[in-house]
Design a protein around this motif. Structure first.
Motif, PDB file in Angstrom:
ATOM      1  N   LYS A 238       1.026  -1.602  -0.131  1.00 34.89           N
ATOM      2  CA  LYS A 238       0.163   0.282   0.060  1.00 34.89           C
ATOM      3  C   LYS A 238       0.670   1.288  -0.372  1.00 34.89           C
ATOM      4  O   LYS A 238       0.465   1.884  -1.091  1.00 34.89           O
ATOM      5  CB  LYS A 238      -1.402   0.207   1.551  1.00 34.89           C
ATOM      6  N   ALA A 239       1.757   1.028   0.249  1.00 36.13           N
ATOM      7  CA  ALA A 239       2.531   2.774   0.958  1.00 36.13           C
ATOM      8  C   ALA A 239       3.463   2.596  -0.452  1.00 36.13           C
ATOM      9  O   ALA A 239       4.103   3.495  -0.690  1.00 36.13           O
ATOM     10  CB  ALA A 239       3.926   2.126   1.930  1.00 36.13           C
ATOM     11  N   TYR A 240       3.517   1.599  -1.253  1.00 37.60           N
ATOM     12  CA  TYR A 240       4.355   0.885  -2.778  1.00 37.60           C
ATOM     13  C   TYR A 240       3.965   2.252  -3.163  1.00 37.60           C
ATOM     14  O   TYR A 240       4.163   3.507  -3.943  1.00 37.60           O
ATOM     15  CB  TYR A 240       4.685  -0.063  -2.791  1.00 37.60           C
ATOM     16  N   ASP A 241       2.101   1.925  -3.750  1.00 40.35           N
ATOM     17  CA  ASP A 241       1.356   2.368  -4.455  1.00 40.35           C
ATOM     18  C   ASP A 241       0.818   3.842  -3.912  1.00 40.35           C
ATOM     19  O   ASP A 241       0.785   4.711  -5.494  1.00 40.35           O
ATOM     20  CB  ASP A 241      -0.153   1.634  -4.163  1.00 40.35           C
ATOM     21  N   LEU A 242       0.960   3.902  -2.839  1.00 38.48           N
ATOM     22  CA  LEU A 242       0.205   5.911  -2.948  1.00 38.48           C
ATOM     23  C   LEU A 242       1.930   6.391  -2.755  1.00 38.48           C
ATOM     24  O   LEU A 242       1.409   7.364  -3.623  1.00 38.48           O
ATOM     25  CB  LEU A 242       0.344   6.147  -1.157  1.00 38.48           C
ATOM     26  N   LEU A 243       3.337   6.006  -3.161  1.00 37.87           N
ATOM     27  CA  LEU A 243       4.581   6.645  -3.815  1.00 37.87           C
ATOM     28  C   LEU A 243       4.416   7.303  -5.323  1.00 37.87           C
ATOM     29  O   LEU A 243       4.229   7.988  -6.040  1.00 37.87           O
ATOM     30  CB  LEU A 243       5.258   6.359  -2.898  1.00 37.87           C
ATOM     31  N   SER A 244       3.875   6.030  -5.924  1.00 38.75           N
ATOM     32  CA  SER A 244       3.108   5.703  -7.265  1.00 38.75           C
ATOM     33  C   SER A 244       2.643   6.823  -7.808  1.00 38.75           C
ATOM     34  O   SER A 244       2.766   7.627  -8.573  1.00 38.75           O
ATOM     35  CB  SER A 244       3.938   4.739  -7.522  1.00 38.75           C
ATOM     36  N   ASP A 245       0.997   6.933  -7.237  1.00 41.36           N
ATOM     37  CA  ASP A 245       0.313   7.313  -7.583  1.00 41.36           C
ATOM     38  C   ASP A 245       0.939   9.074  -6.831  1.00 41.36           C
ATOM     39  O   ASP A 245       0.827  10.257  -7.941  1.00 41.36           O
ATOM     40  CB  ASP A 245      -0.953   7.456  -6.312  1.00 41.36           C
ATOM     41  N   GLY A 246       1.514   9.090  -5.842  1.00 38.89           N
ATOM     42  CA  GLY A 246       2.066  10.509  -5.445  1.00 38.89           C
ATOM     43  C   GLY A 246       3.206  11.267  -5.770  1.00 38.89           C
ATOM     44  O   GLY A 246       2.825  12.908  -6.423  1.00 38.89           O
ATOM     45  N   PHE A 247       4.102  10.490  -6.116  1.00 37.95           N
ATOM     46  CA  PHE A 247       5.717  11.038  -7.043  1.00 37.95           C
ATOM     47  C   PHE A 247       5.953  10.686  -8.440  1.00 37.95           C
ATOM     48  O   PHE A 247       6.314  10.835  -9.127  1.00 37.95           O
ATOM     49  CB  PHE A 247       6.416  10.460  -6.141  1.00 37.95           C
ATOM     50  N   GLY A 248       5.037   9.516  -8.986  1.00 38.52           N
ATOM     51  CA  GLY A 248       5.253   8.519  -9.748  1.00 38.52           C
ATOM     52  C   GLY A 248       5.988   7.221 -10.170  1.00 38.52           C
ATOM     53  O   GLY A 248       6.178   6.961  -8.659  1.00 38.52           O
ATOM     54  N   PRO A 249       5.424   7.041 -11.269  1.00 34.95           N
ATOM     55  CA  PRO A 249       6.100   5.129 -10.791  1.00 34.95           C
ATOM     56  C   PRO A 249       7.617   4.908 -10.415  1.00 34.95           C
ATOM     57  O   PRO A 249       7.849   4.102  -9.725  1.00 34.95           O
ATOM     58  CB  PRO A 249       5.411   4.462 -12.387  1.00 34.95           C
ATOM     59  N   GLY A 250       8.183   5.633 -10.819  1.00 39.81           N
ATOM     60  CA  GLY A 250       9.826   5.525 -11.128  1.00 39.81           C
ATOM     61  C   GLY A 250      10.190   6.120  -9.253  1.00 39.81           C
ATOM     62  O   GLY A 250      11.151   5.538  -9.539  1.00 39.81           O
ATOM     63  N   PHE A 251       9.635   6.808  -8.585  1.00 41.19           N
ATOM     64  CA  PHE A 251       9.914   6.922  -7.342  1.00 41.19           C
ATOM     65  C   PHE A 251      10.131   5.364  -7.049  1.00 41.19           C
ATOM     66  O   PHE A 251      11.488   5.754  -5.650  1.00 41.19           O
ATOM     67  CB  PHE A 251       9.054   7.553  -6.710  1.00 41.19           C
ATOM     68  N   ASN A 252      10.061   4.542  -6.552  1.00 45.07           N
ATOM     69  CA  ASN A 252      10.087   3.432  -5.692  1.00 45.07           C
ATOM     70  C   ASN A 252      11.340   3.096  -6.295  1.00 45.07           C
ATOM     71  O   ASN A 252      11.879   1.849  -5.648  1.00 45.07           O
ATOM     72  CB  ASN A 252       8.465   2.440  -5.821  1.00 45.07           C
ATOM     73  N   GLY A 253      12.270   3.285  -7.510  1.00 47.87           N
ATOM     74  CA  GLY A 253      12.772   2.480  -7.571  1.00 47.87           C
ATOM     75  C   GLY A 253      14.377   3.667  -8.261  1.00 47.87           C
ATOM     76  O   GLY A 253      14.714   3.561  -8.894  1.00 47.87           O
ATOM     77  N   PRO A 254      14.353   4.691  -7.006  1.00 49.48           N
ATOM     78  CA  PRO A 254      15.630   5.221  -7.591  1.00 49.48           C
ATOM     79  C   PRO A 254      16.691   4.890  -8.185  1.00 49.48           C
ATOM     80  O   PRO A 254      17.676   4.094  -7.648  1.00 49.48           O
ATOM     81  CB  PRO A 254      15.482   6.382  -7.175  1.00 49.48           C
ATOM     82  N   LEU A 255      17.587   5.914  -8.992  1.00 48.51           N
ATOM     83  CA  LEU A 255      19.029   5.346  -9.286  1.00 48.51           C
ATOM     84  C   LEU A 255      19.901   6.628  -8.405  1.00 48.51           C
ATOM     85  O   LEU A 255      19.666   7.435  -8.321  1.00 48.51           O
ATOM     86  CB  LEU A 255      19.023   5.508 -11.002  1.00 48.51           C
ATOM     87  N   LEU A 256      21.277   5.404  -8.077  1.00 47.04           N
ATOM     88  CA  LEU A 256      22.223   6.193  -7.700  1.00 47.04           C
ATOM     89  C   LEU A 256      23.454   6.634  -8.461  1.00 47.04           C
ATOM     90  O   LEU A 256      23.207   5.694  -8.183  1.00 47.04           O
ATOM     91  CB  LEU A 256      22.286   5.384  -6.248  1.00 47.04           C
ATOM     92  N   VAL A 257      23.616   7.474  -8.688  1.00 50.70           N
ATOM     93  CA  VAL A 257      24.864   7.751 -10.068  1.00 50.70           C
ATOM     94  C   VAL A 257      25.995   7.715  -9.475  1.00 50.70           C
ATOM     95  O   VAL A 257      25.866   8.793  -8.817  1.00 50.70           O
ATOM     96  CB  VAL A 257      24.540   8.845 -11.030  1.00 50.70           C
ATOM     97  N   VAL A 258      27.215   7.421  -8.771  1.00 47.11           N
ATOM     98  CA  VAL A 258      28.366   8.150  -8.101  1.00 47.11           C
ATOM     99  C   VAL A 258      28.967   8.168  -9.140  1.00 47.11           C
ATOM    100  O   VAL A 258      29.647   7.598  -9.732  1.00 47.11           O
ATOM    101  CB  VAL A 258      28.858   6.675  -7.278  1.00 47.11           C
ATOM    102  N   VAL A 259      29.758   9.614  -9.267  1.00 48.50           N
ATOM    103  CA  VAL A 259      30.365   9.994 -10.295  1.00 48.50           C
ATOM    104  C   VAL A 259      31.397  10.101  -8.908  1.00 48.50           C
ATOM    105  O   VAL A 259      32.017  10.171  -8.159  1.00 48.50           O
ATOM    106  CB  VAL A 259      30.623  11.692 -10.246  1.00 48.50           C
ATOM    107  N   ASP A 260      33.380   9.383  -9.321  1.00 48.46           N
ATOM    108  CA  ASP A 260      34.674   9.393  -8.834  1.00 48.46           C
ATOM    109  C   ASP A 260      35.242  10.959  -9.525  1.00 48.46           C
ATOM    110  O   ASP A 260      36.612  10.541 -10.359  1.00 48.46           O
ATOM    111  CB  ASP A 260      35.117   8.026  -9.813  1.00 48.46           C
TER     112      ASP A 260
END
Length: 721
Positions: free
Chosen positions: A402-424
Motif C-alpha cells: 500500500k505504501a508502494y502504491d501511494l508513493l507511485s500515485d503521488g510521486f510517479g511510478p519510478g519513485f520506488n526505484g531511484p537510481l544512485l549515480v556515483v561520480v568518481d
C-alpha cells in the motif's frame, strides 16, 4: 565399491548400538553448538564484478560512516479526498510522528521531516518520512519494529491514511505448518509402501536426524561464515527430501533380500552394497549440482549451495550406516504383516511390471506423448521475465504494498526505484554528469550532486519515469552508463537488480555445461554406457524447461495462482532458472540412478534388454513412485510460506520432480531404452578400459559371495581399515 559398502553395512548392523550412539552424539553436539551460537543476521549481499557493486564499494570507501547497510523505512501519509498534507492539522500530525520516531529507538540513525526535505507531492496529497537505522533489518529489535508499526496512530485517528514500506519491517519467513504436512504425507506414503509402521518410521527418523545435524551446524556457523538467516531454507528442503528417499531405497532393498531367504545381517550387507552404491552416486550428482552454483560467483548463492550439499552428504552417510544399524534393532518388525506371519505373497505382476510391458509394446506412442506433453507445458517459459522482488510484488493487502502504491500515485511510478549515480571526480565532473542525465529520455528528476568531505566523489539521485522493473528503466540505466565515462557508476536497488539478472543469464550456460558434463562422466562410470547418460541429460533438460513453463504460468501469468496462494503476479526471481537447473538436475539423476541401475544389474546378469526393463520396473517402480511422491510432498510444504521466493522455489521443485519422475523417468526413459535395445548399453572398448569399474550393480560382490563365505575376522578388519 559394492564390496566395501557390503562390509560397511554388515559392520553397522553388528555394531548397531555404537553407530546409533555416535549419530545421536553428533546430533546433540550440533544442537548445543546451535543453541550457544549468536543469533544469525541477514548475510551480506554482493554481486562481485558488476558496476552496481563497484559503485556500492566506492560509496563505502568515500562516504565513511554512512548507513548503506542499515535498514530503511518510509512512513507514507495521504490526506483524505480533496485534502492537502500542508494543512495545519495534518502537518501537526506528521511532525508528531517524526518526533515519536526519533524518540522511539536508539537504533535509529536519522529521521527526515518531509516538509524540510521537500518530500511532499506536487498536488500536496501525499508526504512521507524517511527513516534510516544503524543496523540491518534482521538486527532490529522487536521494540524498534513495534515502534515503527505504531507510527501515525494519531494521524489515522485524524482521518489520514498511513502506510509503511521499506525493509525495516522485514522478518524471518513464516513457514507455517506446510512442512509438517509434507512430512505427514511422506509418512502415509511410506506406510502404504511398506505395510509396516516400523519400516515407514525409519526413513522419517533418519531424515529428521540428518536435517537436524545439518541445520544445527549451519546455525552454529552462521555468524562465523556469514551464512545468514535464509541459508538453512534450501538445506532443510533438500535434506528432508533426499534423506527420506535414500533411506527408503536401502530399507526397500533390505526387505527384498529378506524375502529371498537371507539372514538379517547378510540382507543388510547386500542392501547397502547394492542400493547403497546407487545412493552414493545419486548423492554425488546432487552435490555436484549444488556445489557447482559457486561458478555463478555470487557469495550468497554459493553458500546456499555448499550448505545444502553438506546436508546431502550427511543424508548419504546416514543411509549407509545408521539405516543398517536401526534395521538391526527393528528385526522382523520391518516386514509387512503377511511376511511376518509367513503368509504367501501374491506372485501376480505388479503395476510396475504391467506398465513396463505396456511401454515395450508401444514405445513410440509413449515417447511422443511424453515429449509433446512436456513441450506444450514448456511454452510459457518463452515469455519468462526475470527480476528481484520488491514491495511492488507483495500482496495488495500488506502495508508495504500500500505504501508502494501511494508513493507511485503521488510521486510517479519510478519513485520506488531511484537510481544512485556515483561520480568518481570533483564537483565540475559531477555537474557535467547531472546535465547529461537530465537530457536522457526516461529521467524525470535529477537531484543536485552531493559531494563527500574530500570533494573527490559525488552522489546523484535519478528518478526514472517508469516503474523499477520496466524495460524503460533498464534502458535508462544502460543509457547513463553508455553516455558517461568510466568514472561514472550506477547503483541502487534497481541497478543491482539489472546487473544481478544479467549475471544470472551470463552464468547459465557455463554452469549448465559444467554440471551436466561432470554428471555425464559420473553416469558413464555408473552405467558403463554412452547413450544412457546422454538420454538422462536430455530428459532432464526437457523436464526443467517444462517446470519453468509451469512457474511462469502460475507466478507470472497468474494461472491457478489462487490455488497456490499467489496473491500478486510479477517477474520470476532472477536466480530461479539457474537455481532450478542445479537442484532439479541433482534430484532428477536420483531417479535415473535408482531405476536404471536395477535395469543395468539385470542386464549384466544375463537378461535381454526388454526383460531388464521389466525387471527394473518390477523391483523399482513402486519405490521410485513412493520416493517421488514423498519429495513432491516435502517441496509442496514450502508453498505455504509467506515468503514469495520460498513459495516459488517450493512450487518449482515440486512440479519439476513430478515431471521428471513420472513423465521422463517412468515413461520416456523405458520407451527410449526399448527402442535402443542392446545399443543402450554400448560403450567403446577404449573407453571401457579407461573408466574405473566401481561395480555399482554388485556383480563382483555376487561372484565373491557365491565363491563361499569369507573369514568374518578378515571382514571386520577390512571394515576398520
Amino acid at each position: 565399491m559394492a564390496t566395501f559398502l557390503y562390509k560397511l553395512g554388515r559392520s553397522a548392523f553388528r555394531r548397531r548400538r555404537l553407530v546409533a550412539l555416535l549419530w545421536v552424539a553428533l546430533l546433540a553436539l550440533a544442537g548445543v553448538g546451535a543453541a550457544t551460537a549468536p543469533t544469525a543476521t541477514s548475510s551480506s549481499f554482493s554481486i562481485p564484478g558488476t558496476e552496481a557493486q563497484k559503485a556500492f564499494d566506492l560509496l563505502e570507501e568515500r562516504f565513511p560512516g554512512g548507513s548503506a547497510d542499515g535498514a530503511t523505512a518510509r512512513v507514507v501519509f495521504k490526506a483524505p479526498d480533496g485534502g492537502k498534507m500542508t494543512e495545519a492539522g495534518h502537518k501537526a500530525e506528521v511532525e508528531k510522528a517524526v518526533a515519536d520516531l526519533k524518540a522511539g529507538s536508539d537504533q535509529i540513525a536519522s529521521v527526515t521531516d518531509p516538509y524540510a526535505a521537500r518530500a511532499v507531492s506536487q498536488d500536496g496529497s501525499t508526504a512521507y518520512i524517511s527513516v534510516t537505522y544503524k543496523v540491518n533489518a534482521m538486527e532490529l529489535t522487536d521494540d524498534t519494529r513495534e515502534a515503527l508499526k505504531e507510527t501515525g496512530t494519531g494521524a489515522r485517528d485524524a482521518g489520514l491514511t498511513v502506510e509503511i514500506g521499506g525493509d525495516a519491517l522485514q522478518t524471518m519467513p513464516e513457514q507455517g505448518a506446510g512442512e509438517i504436512i509434507g512430512v505427514v504425507v511422506a509418512g502415509i506414503v511410506l506406510v502404504i509402501t511398506f505395510g509396516s509402521m516400523v519400516a515407514a518410521g525409519l526413513p522419517l527418523l533418519t531424515a529428521i536426524i540428518g536435517v537436524g545435524i545439518g541445520i544445527s551446524t549451519i546455525t552454529a556457523l552462521a555468524n562465523v561464515l556469514d551464512l545468514g538467516s535464509t541459508t538453512s531454507t534450501l538445506a532443510m528442503m533438500i535434506g528432508l527430501a533426499v534423506g527420506i528417499d535414500y533411506a527408503l531405497f536401502i530399507v526397500s532393498r533390505y526387505r527384498a533380500e529378506l524375502a529371498e531367504g537371507r539372514e538379517h545381517e547378510e540382507a543388510a550387507g547386500r542392501a547397502v552394497g547394492t542400493a547403497g552404491s546407487a545412493v552414493v552416486f545419486a548423492g554425488l550428482t546432487v552435490v555436484i549440482a549444488l556445489v557447482g552454483l559457486a561458478v555463478v560467483n555470487i557469495p550468497m548463492l554459493s553458500k546456499m549451495g555448499f550448505a545444502a550439499a553438506g546436508t546431502v552428504v550427511i543424508a548419504v552417510l546416514i543411509a549407509l550406516t545408521l539405516i543398517p544399524a536401526l534395521l538391526g534393532f527393528a528385526g522382523k518388525r520391518v516386514l509387512g504383516r503377511k511376511a511376518r506371519k509367513g503368509l504367501p505373497v501374491s506372485d501376480k505382476p505388479n503395476a510396475g511390471t504391467r506398465w513396463a510391458r505396456f511401454v515395450l509394446r508401444r514405445p513410440v506412442t509413449v515417447l511422443l506423448a511424453g515429449v509433446l506433453g512436456l513441450g506444450a507445458i514448456a511454452v510459457p517459459a518463452a515469455s519468462l521475465e526475470m527480476g528481484l522482488p520488491d514491495d511492488g510484488a507483495k500482496p495488495t493487502s500488506t502495508t508495504e504494498r500500500k505504501a508502494y502504491d501511494l508513493l507511485s500515485d503521488g510521486f510517479g511510478p519510478g519513485f520506488n526505484g531511484p537510481l544512485l549515480v556515483v561520480v568518481d571526480g570533483d564537483k565540475s565532473a559531477a555537474d557535467r554528469t547531472a546535465e547529461v542525465i537530465k537530457g536522457l529520455d526516461g529521467a524525470v528528476a535529477v537531484t543536485p550532486p552531493t559531494l563527500n568531505k574530500a570533494g573527490d566523489t559525488a552522489m546523484i539521485t535519478v528518478i526514472p519515469e517508469d516503474r523499477p522493473s520496466s524495460v524503460e528503466t533498464e534502458d535508462l540505466v544502460h543509457d547513463i552508463r553508455d553516455r558517461s565515462g568510466d568514472e561514472v557508476l550506477v547503483t541502487g536497488a534497481t541497478a543491482m537488480n539489472i546487473d544481478f539478472s544479467q549475471k544470472m543469464n551470463d552464468a547459465l550456460l557455463p554452469y549448465l555445461a559444467l554440471v551436466v558434463g561432470l554428471a555425464f562422466l559420473l553416469l558413464m562410470v555408473v552405467f558403463r554406457s554412452v547413450l544412457v547418460p546422454l538420454k538422462a541429460a536430455l530428459g532432464f533438460l526437457l523436464s526443467v524447461v517444462a517446470a519453468l513453463g509451469a512457474v511462469v504460468a502460475v507466478f507470472q501469468w497468474g494461472w491457478l495462482g489462487s490455488l497456490f496462494g499467489v496473491e500478486q503476479t510479477g517477474p520470476i526471481m532472477s536466480m530461479m532458472p539457474i537455481f532450478m537447473v542445479g537442484v532439479v538436475f541433482g534430484l532428477a539423476m536420483d531417479y535415473e540412478v535408482f531405476l536404471v541401475t536395477r535395469m543395468r544389474e539385470a542386464y549384466v546378469h544375463g537378461e535381454r534388454p526388454g526383460e531388464a526393463i521389466v525387471t527394473g520396473f518390477r523391483h523399482g517402480a513402486r519405490v521410485v513412485t513412493a520416493a517421488a511422491v514423498i519429495m513432491i510432498a516435502v517441496f509442496s510444504g514450502f508453498i505455504g510460506s509467506s515468503e514469495q521466493m520460498v513459495k516459488m522455489i517450493g512450487f518449482g521443485l515440486a512440479i519439476a520432480v513430478f515431471f521428471d519422475a513420472f513423465v521422463v523417468r517412468m515413461a520416456i526413459v523405458p520407451a527410449v531404452l526399448a527402442l535402443l535395445g542392446h545399443k543402450a548399453w554400448w560403450l567403446p572398448r577404449w573407453l571401457d578400459r579407461a573408466l574405473p569399474d566401481v561395480d555399482v550393480e554388485g556383480e563382483k560382490l555376487r561372484k565373491e559371495l557365491a565363491s563361499g563365505p569369507g573369514d568374518p575376522d578378515e571382514d571386520r578388519q577390512l571394515v576398520r581399515v
